[in-house]
Design a protein around this motif. Structure first.
Motif, PDB file in Angstrom:
ATOM      1  N   SER A 107       0.844  -1.206   0.000  1.00  0.00           N
ATOM      2  CA  SER A 107       0.000   0.000   0.000  1.00  0.00           C
ATOM      3  C   SER A 107       0.871   1.245   0.000  1.00  0.00           C
ATOM      4  O   SER A 107       0.640   2.194  -0.763  1.00  0.00           O
ATOM      5  CB  SER A 107      -0.923  -0.016   1.218  1.00  0.00           C
ATOM      6  OG  SER A 107      -1.653   1.185   1.291  1.00  0.00           O
ATOM      7  N   ARG A 114       1.453   3.987  -3.048  1.00  0.00           N
ATOM      8  CA  ARG A 114       1.214   5.414  -2.791  1.00  0.00           C
ATOM      9  C   ARG A 114       2.392   6.249  -3.270  1.00  0.00           C
ATOM     10  O   ARG A 114       2.219   7.353  -3.782  1.00  0.00           O
ATOM     11  CB  ARG A 114       0.969   5.636  -1.295  1.00  0.00           C
ATOM     12  CG  ARG A 114       0.543   7.053  -0.943  1.00  0.00           C
ATOM     13  CD  ARG A 114       0.427   7.251   0.544  1.00  0.00           C
ATOM     14  NE  ARG A 114       1.712   7.211   1.210  1.00  0.00           N
ATOM     15  CZ  ARG A 114       2.600   8.206   1.208  1.00  0.00           C
ATOM     16  NH1 ARG A 114       2.350   9.323   0.569  1.00  0.00           N
ATOM     17  NH2 ARG A 114       3.743   8.077   1.862  1.00  0.00           N
ATOM     18  N   ARG A 162       0.061  -1.930  -7.749  1.00  0.00           N
ATOM     19  CA  ARG A 162      -0.463  -2.927  -6.806  1.00  0.00           C
ATOM     20  C   ARG A 162      -1.699  -3.600  -7.378  1.00  0.00           C
ATOM     21  O   ARG A 162      -2.610  -2.932  -7.877  1.00  0.00           O
ATOM     22  CB  ARG A 162      -0.796  -2.227  -5.495  1.00  0.00           C
ATOM     23  CG  ARG A 162      -1.209  -3.122  -4.347  1.00  0.00           C
ATOM     24  CD  ARG A 162      -1.382  -2.231  -3.124  1.00  0.00           C
ATOM     25  NE  ARG A 162      -1.567  -2.951  -1.895  1.00  0.00           N
ATOM     26  CZ  ARG A 162      -2.669  -2.878  -1.151  1.00  0.00           C
ATOM     27  NH1 ARG A 162      -3.701  -2.135  -1.545  1.00  0.00           N
ATOM     28  NH2 ARG A 162      -2.754  -3.536  -0.014  1.00  0.00           N
ATOM     29  N   THR A 170      -4.635  -6.233  -6.189  1.00  0.00           N
ATOM     30  CA  THR A 170      -5.247  -7.025  -5.127  1.00  0.00           C
ATOM     31  C   THR A 170      -6.405  -7.879  -5.646  1.00  0.00           C
ATOM     32  O   THR A 170      -6.985  -8.645  -4.880  1.00  0.00           O
ATOM     33  CB  THR A 170      -5.753  -6.117  -3.986  1.00  0.00           C
ATOM     34  OG1 THR A 170      -6.676  -5.166  -4.519  1.00  0.00           O
ATOM     35  CG2 THR A 170      -4.579  -5.399  -3.314  1.00  0.00           C
ATOM     36  N   VAL A 190      -5.931   0.406   5.491  1.00  0.00           N
ATOM     37  CA  VAL A 190      -4.565  -0.093   5.650  1.00  0.00           C
ATOM     38  C   VAL A 190      -3.822   0.790   6.632  1.00  0.00           C
ATOM     39  O   VAL A 190      -3.826   2.012   6.497  1.00  0.00           O
ATOM     40  CB  VAL A 190      -3.838  -0.120   4.287  1.00  0.00           C
ATOM     41  CG1 VAL A 190      -2.383  -0.511   4.466  1.00  0.00           C
ATOM     42  CG2 VAL A 190      -4.527  -1.080   3.344  1.00  0.00           C
TER      43      VAL A 190
END
Length: 197
Positions: free
Chosen positions: A114, A118, A124, A126, A168
């Motif tokens: 995460s 960023r 990413r 998921t 998160v």
């Protein structure tokens, strides 16, 4: 990307002792739809991907060389692989392992990826759709607009959804810097040990 040669994708499930069959199953589904792409999979204890070049474990230097040649690199969410790609100036597609399905013991890969996403250091993924979209974008392909297909059922899928729905937690920077420094020292020590043998 040079359109006169076949596209090349490298996938690494890492060297972790637990299998990452969800990544293998997602890559199998993707490769079934993109059989024209050369796919190299370092699968470790995970399932091989049918139709791909499958290797349980590549020597470290060879894996890095293959990643440097690839159009796209797909990794599990460990810090070591992400930092290796950073050194090669590659922004990998990263699928974090999640606890609950026998992939990993805690949520550290969710937290780490995460933060890396960023910062723009990784793409990413998921979900399978995230993975397919990142691969399509990186390979300059259109995302299929056909009818949706059923997700591959994997053990612990409900746990994955539950974990991903939580906010998160932020990884404190001092902790992250210490963890990355330890990873870097371990990589340098491993390289030095191999070079003096």
């Amino acid at each position: 990307m040079n359109s006169t040669r076949e596209s090349f994708v490298v996938v690494s499930a890492g060297t972790y002792h637990l299998p990452f069959d969800r990544l293998s199953e997602w890559m199998q589904r993707w490769h079934d739809e993109h059989a024209d792409v050369r796919l190299l999979v370092q699968h470790g204890p995970s399932k091989p991907v049918e139709g791909a070049e499958n290797v349980a474990l590549l020597p470290y230097s060879e894996l890095l060389a293959r990643c440097a040649e690839a159009d796209v690199v797909v990794l599990q969410g460990g810090a070591g692989g992400v930092m290796d790609m950073r050194a090669l100036q590659i922004v990998p597609v990263v699928v974090p392992r999640v606890p609950g399905g026998g992939e990993v013991v805690d949520d550290h890969q969710l937290v780490f990826t995460s933060e890396m996403a960023r910062l723009g250091l990784i793409r990413r993924a998921t979900t399978y759709d995230d993975l397919a979209s990142h691969l399509a974008s990186a390979l300059g392909r259109r995302v299929s607009s056909g009818p949706p297909t059923a997700e591959v059922a994997t053990p612990g899928a409900h746990r994955v959804d539950e974990l991903l729905s939580r906010p998160v937690r932020k990884l404190p920077w001092p902790f992250l810097v210490r963890r990355l420094a330890r990873s870097g020292r371990a990589l340098l020590a491993a390289r030095f040990t191999r070079s003096v043998r």
